[in-house]
Design a protein around this motif. Sequence first.
Motif, PDB file in Angstrom:
ATOM      1  N   GLU A 126      17.203  43.920 106.529  1.00 55.88           N
ATOM      2  CA  GLU A 126      16.092  44.442 107.319  1.00 55.88           C
ATOM      3  C   GLU A 126      16.367  45.930 107.456  1.00 55.88           C
ATOM      4  N   ALA A 127      15.629  46.731 106.708  1.00 56.42           N
ATOM      5  CA  ALA A 127      15.886  48.163 106.593  1.00 56.42           C
ATOM      6  C   ALA A 127      14.938  48.968 107.473  1.00 56.42           C
ATOM      7  N   SER A 128      15.476  49.988 108.101  1.00 55.21           N
ATOM      8  CA  SER A 128      14.671  50.921 108.890  1.00 55.21           C
ATOM      9  C   SER A 128      13.855  51.801 107.948  1.00 55.21           C
ATOM     10  N   TYR A 129      12.955  52.590 108.522  1.00 58.81           N
ATOM     11  CA  TYR A 129      12.229  53.581 107.719  1.00 58.81           C
ATOM     12  C   TYR A 129      13.214  54.477 106.978  1.00 58.81           C
ATOM     13  N   LEU A 130      14.289  54.850 107.654  1.00 62.72           N
ATOM     14  CA  LEU A 130      15.287  55.739 107.073  1.00 62.72           C
ATOM     15  C   LEU A 130      16.027  55.074 105.911  1.00 62.72           C
ATOM     16  N   ALA A 131      16.359  53.791 106.052  1.00 65.36           N
ATOM     17  CA  ALA A 131      17.141  53.077 105.043  1.00 65.36           C
ATOM     18  C   ALA A 131      16.297  52.527 103.891  1.00 65.36           C
ATOM     19  N   LYS A 132      15.013  52.353 104.106  1.00 67.41           N
ATOM     20  CA  LYS A 132      14.143  51.741 103.087  1.00 67.41           C
ATOM     21  C   LYS A 132      14.239  52.446 101.733  1.00 67.41           C
ATOM     22  N   PRO A 133      14.109  53.773 101.643  1.00 65.21           N
ATOM     23  CA  PRO A 133      14.219  54.415 100.323  1.00 65.21           C
ATOM     24  C   PRO A 133      15.581  54.216  99.664  1.00 65.21           C
ATOM     25  N   PHE A 134      16.635  54.197 100.469  1.00 62.77           N
ATOM     26  CA  PHE A 134      17.971  53.951  99.915  1.00 62.77           C
ATOM     27  C   PHE A 134      18.015  52.585  99.245  1.00 62.77           C
ATOM     28  N   PHE A 135      17.538  51.552  99.941  1.00 59.81           N
ATOM     29  CA  PHE A 135      17.597  50.206  99.372  1.00 59.81           C
ATOM     30  C   PHE A 135      16.644  50.065  98.184  1.00 59.81           C
ATOM     31  N   GLU A 136      15.507  50.722  98.210  1.00 59.31           N
ATOM     32  CA  GLU A 136      14.621  50.697  97.047  1.00 59.31           C
ATOM     33  C   GLU A 136      15.326  51.295  95.832  1.00 59.31           C
ATOM     34  N   LYS A 137      16.079  52.362  96.036  1.00 54.40           N
ATOM     35  CA  LYS A 137      16.833  53.001  94.950  1.00 54.40           C
ATOM     36  C   LYS A 137      17.884  52.044  94.380  1.00 54.40           C
ATOM     37  N   GLN A 138      18.373  51.112  95.222  1.00 58.56           N
ATOM     38  CA  GLN A 138      19.368  50.127  94.778  1.00 58.56           C
ATOM     39  C   GLN A 138      18.711  48.917  94.107  1.00 58.56           C
ATOM     40  N   GLY A 139      17.374  48.898  94.030  1.00 66.19           N
ATOM     41  CA  GLY A 139      16.665  47.808  93.366  1.00 66.19           C
ATOM     42  C   GLY A 139      16.058  46.767  94.287  1.00 66.19           C
ATOM     43  N   TYR A 140      16.029  47.031  95.580  1.00 64.80           N
ATOM     44  CA  TYR A 140      15.448  46.088  96.534  1.00 64.80           C
ATOM     45  C   TYR A 140      13.927  46.186  96.521  1.00 64.80           C
ATOM     46  N   LYS A 141      13.283  45.061  96.799  1.00 59.94           N
ATOM     47  CA  LYS A 141      11.827  44.984  96.914  1.00 59.94           C
ATOM     48  C   LYS A 141      11.465  44.656  98.360  1.00 59.94           C
ATOM     49  N   VAL A 142      10.394  45.262  98.843  1.00 66.87           N
ATOM     50  CA  VAL A 142       9.916  44.993 100.197  1.00 66.87           C
ATOM     51  C   VAL A 142       9.202  43.642 100.217  1.00 66.87           C
ATOM     52  N   LEU A 143       9.606  42.783 101.151  1.00 64.48           N
ATOM     53  CA  LEU A 143       8.961  41.490 101.336  1.00 64.48           C
ATOM     54  C   LEU A 143       7.925  41.553 102.450  1.00 64.48           C
ATOM     55  N   SER A 144       8.248  42.310 103.514  1.00 63.46           N
ATOM     56  CA  SER A 144       7.312  42.432 104.639  1.00 63.46           C
ATOM     57  C   SER A 144       7.668  43.633 105.498  1.00 63.46           C
ATOM     58  N   LYS A 145       6.675  44.111 106.211  1.00 61.61           N
ATOM     59  CA  LYS A 145       6.863  45.143 107.229  1.00 61.61           C
ATOM     60  C   LYS A 145       6.882  44.407 108.564  1.00 61.61           C
ATOM     61  N   ASN A 146       7.897  44.676 109.366  1.00 66.54           N
ATOM     62  CA  ASN A 146       8.090  43.950 110.631  1.00 66.54           C
ATOM     63  C   ASN A 146       7.893  44.879 111.820  1.00 66.54           C
ATOM     64  N   ARG A 147       7.317  44.332 112.863  1.00 65.62           N
ATOM     65  CA  ARG A 147       7.114  45.086 114.102  1.00 65.62           C
ATOM     66  C   ARG A 147       7.856  44.347 115.213  1.00 65.62           C
ATOM     67  N   HIS A 148       8.775  45.056 115.876  1.00 65.12           N
ATOM     68  CA  HIS A 148       9.601  44.468 116.927  1.00 65.12           C
ATOM     69  C   HIS A 148       9.303  45.150 118.256  1.00 65.12           C
ATOM     70  N   PRO A 149       8.455  44.535 119.105  1.00 67.93           N
ATOM     71  CA  PRO A 149       8.199  45.129 120.424  1.00 67.93           C
ATOM     72  C   PRO A 149       9.459  45.093 121.282  1.00 67.93           C
ATOM     73  N   ARG A 150       9.767  46.231 121.904  1.00 72.50           N
ATOM     74  CA  ARG A 150      10.960  46.306 122.742  1.00 72.50           C
ATOM     75  C   ARG A 150      10.745  47.369 123.813  1.00 72.50           C
ATOM     76  N   ALA A 151      10.756  46.942 125.065  1.00 72.43           N
ATOM     77  CA  ALA A 151      10.686  47.856 126.219  1.00 72.43           C
ATOM     78  C   ALA A 151       9.534  48.861 126.088  1.00 72.43           C
TER      79      ALA A 151
END
Length: 167
Positions: A126-151
């Motif tokens: 589960e990658a943050s906005y910051l980590a998403k490009p890094f993991f894409e560069k490693q060959g990862y594919k996005v399965l879903s965008k998640n929203r986590h309500p918190r405080a």
Amino acid sequence: MRLFTEQDVDQLATLFHLSITQGASSHYSADERAVWSQAPRSHQDWLTRLQPTTTWVAVERGVIAGFINLKPARLKPSDGAEEVLTADIDCLFSHPDFTGRGVATALYGYLEEYAAAQHIKELTVEASYLAKPFFEKQGYKVLSKNRHPRAGQVLVNFSMSKVLINK
């Protein structure tokens, strides 16, 4: 690079907090970062989180520059008849002072090599906005965008996966 020890836990707690509050400032608002990490979590919280995982730390000049960990592998049903051995990356964080120096790439390389040796066929994160490009560069594919309500804030991350080709 080495495996973490209990003596590293307080440094890892601080590194995580700084990575969120400083390193993620380009992708998350101050309010979002404040609910994500108000203060470094306790030694016991991190020890409980890390003990069941395989965790590597990158050390430079006696300072932990980053860490990555992998949760225990599990069997997951696949589209075919056989089950697939899969594992989740729980954390990948670099100290803000070491950003852009290849720490995350080196840590990830250790993790993927380990996963292949364990016959793990799929890695997820589960990658943050910051980590998403890094993991894409490693060959990862996005399965879903998640929203986590918190405080009163909504933290967004991305479920991603990569199929490993074991040699």
